[in-house]
Design a protein around this motif. Structure first.
Motif, mmCIF file in Angstrom:
data_model
loop_
_atom_site.group_PDB
_atom_site.id
_atom_site.type_symbol
_atom_site.label_atom_id
_atom_site.label_comp_id
_atom_site.label_asym_id
_atom_site.label_seq_id
_atom_site.Cartn_x
_atom_site.Cartn_y
_atom_site.Cartn_z
ATOM 1 N N PRO A 103 27.058 0.801 52.511
ATOM 2 C CA PRO A 103 27.297 2.030 53.060
ATOM 3 C C PRO A 103 28.349 2.693 52.504
ATOM 4 C CG PRO A 103 26.818 0.507 54.859
ATOM 5 C CD PRO A 103 27.055 -0.396 53.618
ATOM 6 N N LEU A 104 29.449 2.276 52.007
ATOM 7 C CA LEU A 104 30.550 3.063 51.427
ATOM 8 C C LEU A 104 30.353 3.538 50.180
ATOM 9 C CD1 LEU A 104 33.745 0.909 52.494
ATOM 10 C CD2 LEU A 104 33.100 3.225 53.321
ATOM 11 N N ILE A 105 29.518 2.628 49.444
ATOM 12 C CA ILE A 105 29.014 3.213 48.012
ATOM 13 C C ILE A 105 27.855 4.331 48.257
ATOM 14 C CG2 ILE A 105 27.502 2.659 46.019
ATOM 15 C CD1 ILE A 105 28.556 -0.241 46.420
ATOM 16 N N GLY A 106 26.904 4.255 49.185
ATOM 17 C CA GLY A 106 26.231 5.515 49.676
ATOM 18 C C GLY A 106 26.979 6.619 49.837
ATOM 19 N N GLN B 71 20.645 -4.431 67.245
ATOM 20 C CA GLN B 71 20.236 -6.052 67.016
ATOM 21 C C GLN B 71 21.202 -7.025 67.895
ATOM 22 O OE1 GLN B 71 20.843 -7.155 62.849
ATOM 23 N NE2 GLN B 71 21.952 -9.163 63.652
ATOM 24 N N LEU B 72 20.451 -7.698 68.621
ATOM 25 C CA LEU B 72 20.996 -8.756 69.659
ATOM 26 C C LEU B 72 21.605 -9.819 68.836
ATOM 27 C CD1 LEU B 72 21.673 -8.829 72.783
ATOM 28 C CD2 LEU B 72 19.533 -9.941 72.978
ATOM 29 N N ILE C 139 22.241 8.104 60.110
ATOM 30 C CA ILE C 139 22.278 8.275 58.656
ATOM 31 C C ILE C 139 22.421 7.254 57.716
ATOM 32 C CG2 ILE C 139 22.737 10.154 56.758
ATOM 33 C CD1 ILE C 139 23.551 12.014 59.133
ATOM 34 N N PHE C 140 23.715 6.874 57.757
ATOM 35 C CA PHE C 140 23.802 5.520 56.500
ATOM 36 C C PHE C 140 23.680 4.279 56.919
ATOM 37 C CE2 PHE C 140 25.916 9.336 54.782
ATOM 38 C CZ PHE C 140 25.639 9.235 53.294
ATOM 39 N N GLY C 141 23.362 4.130 58.303
ATOM 40 C CA GLY C 141 23.385 2.704 58.735
ATOM 41 C C GLY C 141 24.286 1.935 58.855
ATOM 42 N N PHE C 142 25.749 2.518 58.930
ATOM 43 C CA PHE C 142 26.980 1.788 58.861
ATOM 44 C C PHE C 142 26.818 0.762 60.203
ATOM 45 C CE2 PHE C 142 28.720 4.940 56.479
ATOM 46 C CZ PHE C 142 29.418 4.448 55.826
ATOM 47 N N ARG C 143 27.241 -0.567 60.041
ATOM 48 C CA ARG C 143 27.119 -1.499 61.149
ATOM 49 C C ARG C 143 28.425 -1.475 61.918
ATOM 50 N NH1 ARG C 143 24.072 -3.733 56.883
ATOM 51 N NH2 ARG C 143 22.153 -4.572 57.255
ATOM 52 N N ASP C 144 28.059 -1.194 63.328
ATOM 53 C CA ASP C 144 29.171 -1.344 64.161
ATOM 54 C C ASP C 144 28.913 -2.354 65.212
ATOM 55 O OD1 ASP C 144 30.123 1.123 62.973
ATOM 56 O OD2 ASP C 144 29.480 2.399 64.400
ATOM 57 N N ASP C 145 29.724 -3.104 65.406
ATOM 58 C CA ASP C 145 29.582 -4.372 66.344
ATOM 59 C C ASP C 145 29.964 -3.932 67.893
ATOM 60 O OD1 ASP C 145 28.354 -6.353 64.801
ATOM 61 O OD2 ASP C 145 30.569 -6.316 63.891
ATOM 62 N N SER D 237 33.730 -0.725 64.272
ATOM 63 C CA SER D 237 33.102 -0.449 62.782
ATOM 64 C C SER D 237 33.364 -1.744 61.915
ATOM 65 C CB SER D 237 33.594 0.795 62.274
ATOM 66 O OG SER D 237 32.991 2.043 63.012
ATOM 67 N N ARG D 238 32.406 -1.961 61.128
ATOM 68 C CA ARG D 238 32.659 -3.219 60.119
ATOM 69 C C ARG D 238 33.670 -2.547 58.936
ATOM 70 N NH1 ARG D 238 27.436 -7.265 60.010
ATOM 71 N NH2 ARG D 238 27.207 -7.663 61.986
ATOM 72 N N VAL D 239 33.346 -1.412 58.707
ATOM 73 C CA VAL D 239 34.042 -0.845 57.294
ATOM 74 C C VAL D 239 34.367 0.633 57.813
ATOM 75 C CG1 VAL D 239 32.670 -2.284 55.599
ATOM 76 C CG2 VAL D 239 31.882 0.057 56.379
#
Length: 253
Positions: A34-37, A171-172, A190-196, A216-218
């Motif tokens: 995601p950061l690259i996108g 996602q469980l 939009i970018f699909g950043f993964r947040d736990d 957030s993961r990143v």
């Protein structure tokens, strides 16, 4: 001169459009992180601003030519590139003053702990140790991030929370009904950043308390996404458990 400028502007417009599409689609299909996108999108916005300038200059330089179709095309390029760039600039400007934190929780004194997510995160991603310094910042900027209190049973609260997680399409990752924990991973639109996300259901006196944490993961900041996610989720959960708007929770305390 317009017949020479038009193909150049057309090619540049297509390149900007391709960069915008690739920056988002590439992340969604897992082509790159995601950061690259996000970085590629910022570059496409800068390119769109340059293209807007070139289109405006083309209109000025070729103003004396009697080529109406070229003038219309230049105007179209100007409008499209300007609207695209301004859309993202406004999006960023609305969030630039948000705090630079990426871990939000309804319980800043004893945040819900992740168990399974610890094994999902990479070494170069954000850690899961909550920084106490974020508590005051969160309270000042996101005062509506609060736990849900209910007189329903802990089992019912857990099942309602779990059902809502599934409905949201997260996602469980793990469920621990014996200790009242639910772990899941949500992705930004939009970018699909993964947040736990972790939810904790516990008995507190004669009531049941549901806490939530979203991390957030990143990235150092999250543009307010974690707080927005918690407020929205807890609002729905409170309505299902207590049958009232979230701002009426104070009557249960």
């Amino acid at each position: 001169m317009s017949r020479y400028i038009s193909p150049v502007l057309y090619i540049l417009l297509m390149l900007v459009g391709c960069a915008a599409f690739i920056s988002i689609a590439g992340v969604r299909i897992g082509l790159f992180e995601p950061l690259i996108g996000f970085s590629l999108l910022k570059q496409s916005v800068c390119a769109a601003l340059i293209l807007s300038t070139l289109a405006a200059l083309s209109i000025f330089v070729c103003r004396k030519e009697c080529n109406v179709s070229s003038q219309r095309f230049f105007g179209l390029v100007l409008v499209v590139s300007l609207v695209y760039s301004l859309m993202w600039i406004v999006f960023y400007a609305q969030r630039i003053n948000l705090p630079n934190i990426h871990d939000i929780t309804t319980d800043t004194k004893m945040p819900p702990e992740f168990i399974n997510v610890n094994f999902l995160r990479k070494s170069n991603e954000n850690g899961l140790v909550y920084d106490p310094k974020w508590a005051a910042i969160q309270i000042a900027n996101y005062p509506n991030v609060k736990p849900v209190m209910t007189k329903k049973s802990a089992q019912m609260a857990y099942q309602k929370a779990l059902a809502l997680v599934v409905e949201r399409g997260w996602q469980l990752d793990a469920t621990y009904p014996e200790v009242g924990l639910i772990e899941a991973t949500a992705r930004t639109p939009i970018f699909g950043f993964r947040d736990d996300v972790v939810l904790r259901v516990m008995t507190e006196g004669d009531k049941v308390r549901i806490d939530m944490r979203s991390c957030s993961r990143v990235g150092k900041g999250d543009f307010g996404m974690n707080a927005k996610r918690i407020i929205s989720f807890m609002d729905d959960l409170n309505s299902r458990l207590n049958g009232m708007p979230f701002d009426q929770m104070r009557f249960l305390n």
